[in-house]
Design a protein around this motif. Sequence first.
Motif, PDB file in Angstrom:
ATOM      1  N   MET A  80       0.849  -1.180   0.000  1.00  0.00           N
ATOM      2  CA  MET A  80       0.000   0.000   0.000  1.00  0.00           C
ATOM      3  C   MET A  80       0.886   1.233   0.000  1.00  0.00           C
ATOM      4  SD  MET A  80      -2.523   1.124   3.162  1.00  0.00           S
ATOM      5  CE  MET A  80      -2.885  -0.563   3.468  1.00  0.00           C
ATOM      6  N   LYS A  81       0.537   2.181  -0.857  1.00  0.00           N
ATOM      7  CA  LYS A  81       1.277   3.439  -0.918  1.00  0.00           C
ATOM      8  C   LYS A  81       0.596   4.468  -0.018  1.00  0.00           C
ATOM      9  CE  LYS A  81       2.446   2.691  -5.739  1.00  0.00           C
ATOM     10  NZ  LYS A  81       2.171   3.156  -7.097  1.00  0.00           N
ATOM     11  N   GLY A  82       1.375   5.434   0.428  1.00  0.00           N
ATOM     12  CA  GLY A  82       0.855   6.466   1.307  1.00  0.00           C
ATOM     13  C   GLY A  82      -0.285   7.244   0.710  1.00  0.00           C
ATOM     14  N   ASP A  83      -0.182   7.580  -0.581  1.00  0.00           N
ATOM     15  CA  ASP A  83      -1.261   8.347  -1.198  1.00  0.00           C
ATOM     16  C   ASP A  83      -2.532   7.509  -1.313  1.00  0.00           C
ATOM     17  OD1 ASP A  83       0.084   6.810  -3.169  1.00  0.00           O
ATOM     18  OD2 ASP A  83      -0.664   8.093  -4.762  1.00  0.00           O
ATOM     19  N   GLU A  84      -2.381   6.201  -1.512  1.00  0.00           N
ATOM     20  CA  GLU A  84      -3.546   5.325  -1.557  1.00  0.00           C
ATOM     21  C   GLU A  84      -4.237   5.277  -0.198  1.00  0.00           C
ATOM     22  OE1 GLU A  84      -1.949   1.591  -2.809  1.00  0.00           O
ATOM     23  OE2 GLU A  84      -1.964   2.140  -4.926  1.00  0.00           O
ATOM     24  N   LEU A  85      -3.447   5.142   0.852  1.00  0.00           N
ATOM     25  CA  LEU A  85      -4.002   5.106   2.203  1.00  0.00           C
ATOM     26  C   LEU A  85      -4.697   6.425   2.514  1.00  0.00           C
ATOM     27  CD1 LEU A  85      -4.395   3.703   4.911  1.00  0.00           C
ATOM     28  CD2 LEU A  85      -2.096   4.432   5.561  1.00  0.00           C
ATOM     29  N   PHE A  86      -4.053   7.528   2.190  1.00  0.00           N
ATOM     30  CA  PHE A  86      -4.640   8.850   2.430  1.00  0.00           C
ATOM     31  C   PHE A  86      -5.972   8.995   1.700  1.00  0.00           C
ATOM     32  CE2 PHE A  86      -5.332  13.257   1.237  1.00  0.00           C
ATOM     33  CZ  PHE A  86      -5.292  13.884   2.479  1.00  0.00           C
ATOM     34  N   LYS A  87      -5.996   8.695   0.414  1.00  0.00           N
ATOM     35  CA  LYS A  87      -7.218   8.838  -0.380  1.00  0.00           C
ATOM     36  C   LYS A  87      -8.333   7.934   0.131  1.00  0.00           C
ATOM     37  CE  LYS A  87      -4.866  10.195  -4.634  1.00  0.00           C
ATOM     38  NZ  LYS A  87      -4.483   9.754  -5.991  1.00  0.00           N
ATOM     39  N   ALA A  88      -7.983   6.719   0.533  1.00  0.00           N
ATOM     40  CA  ALA A  88      -8.988   5.786   1.033  1.00  0.00           C
ATOM     41  C   ALA A  88      -9.603   6.289   2.326  1.00  0.00           C
ATOM     42  CB  ALA A  88      -8.364   4.409   1.249  1.00  0.00           C
ATOM     43  N   ILE A  89      -8.777   6.792   3.221  1.00  0.00           N
ATOM     44  CA  ILE A  89      -9.302   7.316   4.483  1.00  0.00           C
ATOM     45  C   ILE A  89     -10.189   8.524   4.215  1.00  0.00           C
ATOM     46  CG2 ILE A  89      -8.700   8.421   6.671  1.00  0.00           C
ATOM     47  CD1 ILE A  89      -6.161   6.635   6.690  1.00  0.00           C
ATOM     48  N   LYS A  90      -9.752   9.418   3.332  1.00  0.00           N
ATOM     49  CA  LYS A  90     -10.552  10.599   3.014  1.00  0.00           C
ATOM     50  C   LYS A  90     -11.876  10.215   2.351  1.00  0.00           C
ATOM     51  CE  LYS A  90      -8.806  14.384   4.484  1.00  0.00           C
ATOM     52  NZ  LYS A  90      -9.558  15.065   5.561  1.00  0.00           N
ATOM     53  N   LYS A  91     -11.872   9.141   1.574  1.00  0.00           N
ATOM     54  CA  LYS A  91     -13.108   8.655   0.954  1.00  0.00           C
ATOM     55  C   LYS A  91     -14.084   8.175   2.035  1.00  0.00           C
ATOM     56  CE  LYS A  91     -14.688   5.557  -2.708  1.00  0.00           C
ATOM     57  NZ  LYS A  91     -15.241   6.610  -3.554  1.00  0.00           N
ATOM     58  N   LEU A  92     -13.560   7.484   3.032  1.00  0.00           N
ATOM     59  CA  LEU A  92     -14.396   6.947   4.105  1.00  0.00           C
ATOM     60  C   LEU A  92     -14.762   7.983   5.159  1.00  0.00           C
ATOM     61  CD1 LEU A  92     -12.490   3.582   4.617  1.00  0.00           C
ATOM     62  CD2 LEU A  92     -14.750   3.863   3.586  1.00  0.00           C
ATOM     63  N   LYS A  93     -13.815   8.842   5.469  1.00  0.00           N
ATOM     64  CA  LYS A  93     -13.991   9.835   6.537  1.00  0.00           C
ATOM     65  C   LYS A  93     -13.502  11.191   6.041  1.00  0.00           C
ATOM     66  CE  LYS A  93     -15.367   6.972   9.779  1.00  0.00           C
ATOM     67  NZ  LYS A  93     -16.612   7.124  10.527  1.00  0.00           N
ATOM     68  N   PRO A  94     -14.298  11.864   5.203  1.00  0.00           N
ATOM     69  CA  PRO A  94     -13.841  13.105   4.553  1.00  0.00           C
ATOM     70  C   PRO A  94     -13.433  14.221   5.510  1.00  0.00           C
ATOM     71  CG  PRO A  94     -16.047  12.484   3.778  1.00  0.00           C
ATOM     72  CD  PRO A  94     -15.635  11.485   4.792  1.00  0.00           C
ATOM     73  N   THR A  95     -14.003  14.255   6.703  1.00  0.00           N
ATOM     74  CA  THR A  95     -13.680  15.339   7.629  1.00  0.00           C
ATOM     75  C   THR A  95     -12.591  14.959   8.630  1.00  0.00           C
ATOM     76  OG1 THR A  95     -15.435  14.685   9.168  1.00  0.00           O
ATOM     77  CG2 THR A  95     -16.009  16.302   7.456  1.00  0.00           C
ATOM     78  N   ALA A  96     -12.116  13.748   8.545  1.00  0.00           N
ATOM     79  CA  ALA A  96     -11.114  13.290   9.511  1.00  0.00           C
ATOM     80  C   ALA A  96      -9.776  13.996   9.294  1.00  0.00           C
ATOM     81  CB  ALA A  96     -10.908  11.784   9.390  1.00  0.00           C
ATOM     82  N   GLN A 131      -9.263  -2.043   8.992  1.00  0.00           N
ATOM     83  CA  GLN A 131      -8.289  -2.343   7.930  1.00  0.00           C
ATOM     84  C   GLN A 131      -9.022  -2.847   6.691  1.00  0.00           C
ATOM     85  OE1 GLN A 131      -4.543  -2.392   7.945  1.00  0.00           O
ATOM     86  NE2 GLN A 131      -5.070  -2.437   5.785  1.00  0.00           N
ATOM     87  N   ALA A 132     -10.013  -3.708   6.890  1.00  0.00           N
ATOM     88  CA  ALA A 132     -10.762  -4.258   5.749  1.00  0.00           C
ATOM     89  C   ALA A 132     -11.518  -3.159   5.006  1.00  0.00           C
ATOM     90  CB  ALA A 132     -11.727  -5.337   6.232  1.00  0.00           C
ATOM     91  N   GLU A 133     -12.108  -2.219   5.742  1.00  0.00           N
ATOM     92  CA  GLU A 133     -12.818  -1.111   5.102  1.00  0.00           C
ATOM     93  C   GLU A 133     -11.858  -0.234   4.303  1.00  0.00           C
ATOM     94  OE1 GLU A 133     -16.519  -0.362   8.193  1.00  0.00           O
ATOM     95  OE2 GLU A 133     -14.535   0.429   8.713  1.00  0.00           O
ATOM     96  N   ILE A 134     -10.692   0.010   4.865  1.00  0.00           N
ATOM     97  CA  ILE A 134      -9.690   0.821   4.161  1.00  0.00           C
ATOM     98  C   ILE A 134      -9.179   0.088   2.933  1.00  0.00           C
ATOM     99  CG2 ILE A 134      -7.357   1.785   4.329  1.00  0.00           C
ATOM    100  CD1 ILE A 134      -8.088   2.699   7.163  1.00  0.00           C
ATOM    101  N   ASP A 135      -8.930  -1.220   3.057  1.00  0.00           N
ATOM    102  CA  ASP A 135      -8.474  -1.993   1.901  1.00  0.00           C
ATOM    103  C   ASP A 135      -9.503  -1.939   0.770  1.00  0.00           C
ATOM    104  OD1 ASP A 135      -6.145  -2.659   3.238  1.00  0.00           O
ATOM    105  OD2 ASP A 135      -6.828  -4.663   3.817  1.00  0.00           O
ATOM    106  N   ALA A 136     -10.791  -2.063   1.126  1.00  0.00           N
ATOM    107  CA  ALA A 136     -11.853  -1.991   0.119  1.00  0.00           C
ATOM    108  C   ALA A 136     -11.914  -0.592  -0.497  1.00  0.00           C
ATOM    109  CB  ALA A 136     -13.196  -2.364   0.744  1.00  0.00           C
ATOM    110  N   ALA A 137     -11.725   0.431   0.325  1.00  0.00           N
ATOM    111  CA  ALA A 137     -11.741   1.804  -0.185  1.00  0.00           C
ATOM    112  C   ALA A 137     -10.558   2.052  -1.113  1.00  0.00           C
ATOM    113  CB  ALA A 137     -11.741   2.802   0.968  1.00  0.00           C
ATOM    114  N   ILE A 138      -9.407   1.475  -0.805  1.00  0.00           N
ATOM    115  CA  ILE A 138      -8.238   1.606  -1.689  1.00  0.00           C
ATOM    116  C   ILE A 138      -8.554   1.023  -3.064  1.00  0.00           C
ATOM    117  CG2 ILE A 138      -5.903   0.714  -2.120  1.00  0.00           C
ATOM    118  CD1 ILE A 138      -5.367   1.128   0.909  1.00  0.00           C
TER     119      ILE A 138
END
Length: 85
Positions: A1-17, A41-48
Motif C-alpha cells: 500500500m502506498k501512502g497516497d492510496e491510504l490517504f485517499k482511502a481514508i478521506k473517501k471513508l472519513k472526509p472530515t477526519a 483495515q478491511a474497510e480501508i483496503d476496500a476503499a483503496i
Amino acid sequence: MKGDELFKAIKKLKPTAEFSFTDDNYSTIKWDVLKGDAPTQAEIDAAIEQVKADELAEAEAKATQKAALLDRLGISEQEAKLLLA
C-alpha cells in the motif's frame, strides 16, 4: 500500500477526519479529528480498491474525451503535441 492510496482511502471513508500515519501502515494511523468509529483495515483496503477503480475509470474517460476532441479537430495526437510544444 502506498501512502497516497491510504490517504485517499481514508478521506473517501472519513472526509472530515484529520490524521497522520507513518510507513504507509494502517496500524500507525493517529486520529486527530474523527467523527464516529475509525474505519477497519478491511474497510480501508476496500476503499483503496475503489479509489484505484475510480482513478482508472477517470483516466479512461479522459482518454476517450481526448480522442474524441482530436477526431473533431481532425488532427492526430502527434500533431496536437506539435501544436502545444
